[in-house]
Design an enzyme around this catalytic site. Structure first.
Site, PDB file in Angstrom:
ATOM      1  N   SER A 157      83.977   3.679   7.829  1.00 31.20           N
ATOM      2  CA  SER A 157      83.286   2.503   7.301  1.00 31.20           C
ATOM      3  C   SER A 157      84.202   1.724   6.354  1.00 31.20           C
ATOM      4  O   SER A 157      85.298   1.333   6.742  1.00 31.20           O
ATOM      5  CB  SER A 157      81.983   2.932   6.620  1.00 31.20           C
ATOM      6  OG  SER A 157      81.143   1.834   6.397  1.00 31.20           O
ATOM      7  N   ASP A 279      75.451   3.813  16.228  1.00 32.53           N
ATOM      8  CA  ASP A 279      75.674   3.248  14.898  1.00 32.53           C
ATOM      9  C   ASP A 279      74.782   2.021  14.703  1.00 32.53           C
ATOM     10  O   ASP A 279      74.903   1.036  15.427  1.00 32.53           O
ATOM     11  CB  ASP A 279      77.148   2.868  14.730  1.00 32.53           C
ATOM     12  CG  ASP A 279      77.504   2.516  13.295  1.00 32.53           C
ATOM     13  OD1 ASP A 279      76.587   2.329  12.478  1.00 32.53           O
ATOM     14  OD2 ASP A 279      78.707   2.430  12.989  1.00 32.53           O
ATOM     15  N   HIS A 307      76.108   6.278  11.935  1.00 28.31           N
ATOM     16  CA  HIS A 307      77.232   5.679  11.222  1.00 28.31           C
ATOM     17  C   HIS A 307      78.183   6.712  10.629  1.00 28.31           C
ATOM     18  O   HIS A 307      79.347   6.407  10.385  1.00 28.31           O
ATOM     19  CB  HIS A 307      76.694   4.771  10.111  1.00 28.31           C
ATOM     20  CG  HIS A 307      77.732   3.927   9.458  1.00 28.31           C
ATOM     21  ND1 HIS A 307      78.527   3.038  10.158  1.00 28.31           N
ATOM     22  CD2 HIS A 307      78.124   3.831   8.151  1.00 28.31           C
ATOM     23  CE1 HIS A 307      79.344   2.428   9.329  1.00 28.31           C
ATOM     24  NE2 HIS A 307      79.128   2.899   8.104  1.00 28.31           N
TER      25      HIS A 307
END
Length: 330
Positions: A157, A279, A307
């Site tokens: 991320s 995700d 995620h």
């Protein structure tokens, strides 16, 4: 007359670290928030006991000194392989790697898990700047002081954004990149940097709140029971209990954050781009875009994961990292 011949021994194949940390009765470092006692996840509890602080020299702005920086060090430092260095997501900590870290060690990979400056469990009572440049410089000084070899830098991320930003500035410090559900195209903190500090602090208090964190957790994971989500939420906000956290977060917000999109096409390191099948936070289309813009990348998808696949599907992530490190994948 011949001069004396000096025989230099080769470096040892591995160096064993000595871990020195003051712990409480349950084995947790005393600098961790007391709320660690309420965590139920056995992987988080086990990894928390290995968190240490190491001095990292830092000179940024008016700050001069060493930051006692939290991380998880490998038990053995190898000399013939690139170390794996794990970053974490936005506003998180090294505990994010609680299910993956032990498996990487079992795969005989020298593995570090590092708390990015301004997050995690470092000692920031004397607060340095916590903008993107300071985070980058802090990571470089830690690498230069302790790791000292090109590394396989892993970022999920926003951690992927941190990794791209670092690699663009210090390419010599990186061997390969692993970018997981990369949030690399965001344009900083946007108009948040224009907020008055009083409003910024109010926003940060909201960011810390349990309901908002629980909602983010529900979105982040593919499928997990409510009780597990509650515990994982508490793990994810544990570092928010550090006394300096609000000040560090506000400093980052008003600094403008990260904007690395223009750097991506200049990264020529071998890169593994990882996206998750389910995700709900970062679109897989951004991973495909990243694959197309990077000069030397491959893409792999993790099934049955949201995620944070390194929490939900750690065996798959470890297999990808291990194969990528050994050259089997690329």
């Amino acid at each position: 007359m011949m001069g004396s011949l000096k025989i230099i021994s080769p470096p040892p194949p591995a160096t064993r670290f000595r871990q020195r940390v003051t712990a409480n009765g349950d084995g947790f470092p005393t600098f961790l928030p007391k709320e660690i006692q309420n965590i139920k996840d056995p992987f988080a509890r086990a990894l928390a006991q290995r968190i240490v602080r190491i001095p990292v020299p830092l000179q940024m702005g008016n700050f001069r000194g060493s930051v006692m920086s939290s991380c998880i060090k490998p038990l053995v430092q190898l000399h013939d392989k690139s170390p794996v260095v794990l970053l974490h997501c936005f506003d998180s900590s090294c505990l994010e790697w609680r299910r993956t870290y032990p498996l990487l060690e079992q795969a005989c990979l020298e593995t570090w898990a590092i708390d990015v400056l301004g997050w995690g469990f470092s000692d920031l009572e004397k607060l340095p700047p916590c903008d993107a440049a300071s985070k980058r410089h802090h990571l470089f000084e830690l690498w230069k002081t302790y790791i000292k070899r090109p590394m396989i830098l892993v970022g999920p991320s926003l951690g992927a954004t941190v990794a791209v930003d670092f690699t663009a500035t210090y390419p010599e410090a990186v061997d390969k990149l692993v970018l997981i559900n990369a949030n690399a195209y965001s344009e900083g903190t946007g108009r948040l940097k224009e907020l008055p500090k009083s409003i910024a602090y109010a926003g940060v208090k909201l960011l810390k709140s349990f309901p908002l964190r629980l909602l983010a957790n529900v979105l982040a994971f593919c499928s997990s029971p409510l009780s597990e989500n509650i515990d994982w939420t508490n793990i994810g906000r544990l570092h928010c209990q550090m006394p300096w956290w609000e000040d560090a977060m506000v400093d980052f917000m008003i600094s403008g954050g990260y904007n690395v999109a223009s750097h991506i096409k200049h990264i020529d390191h071998k890169t593994l781009v990882v996206c998750s099948e389910n995700d709900q936070i970062v679109s897989n289309q951004l991973s495909v875009k990243l694959l197309c813009e990077l000069a030397n990348a491959v893409l792999r998808e993790v099934p049955d994961s949201g995620h944070l696949p390194h929490v939900e599907n750690p065996k798959h992530i470890v297999k990808l990292i291990s194969d990528f490190a050994s050259g089997k994948l690329y």
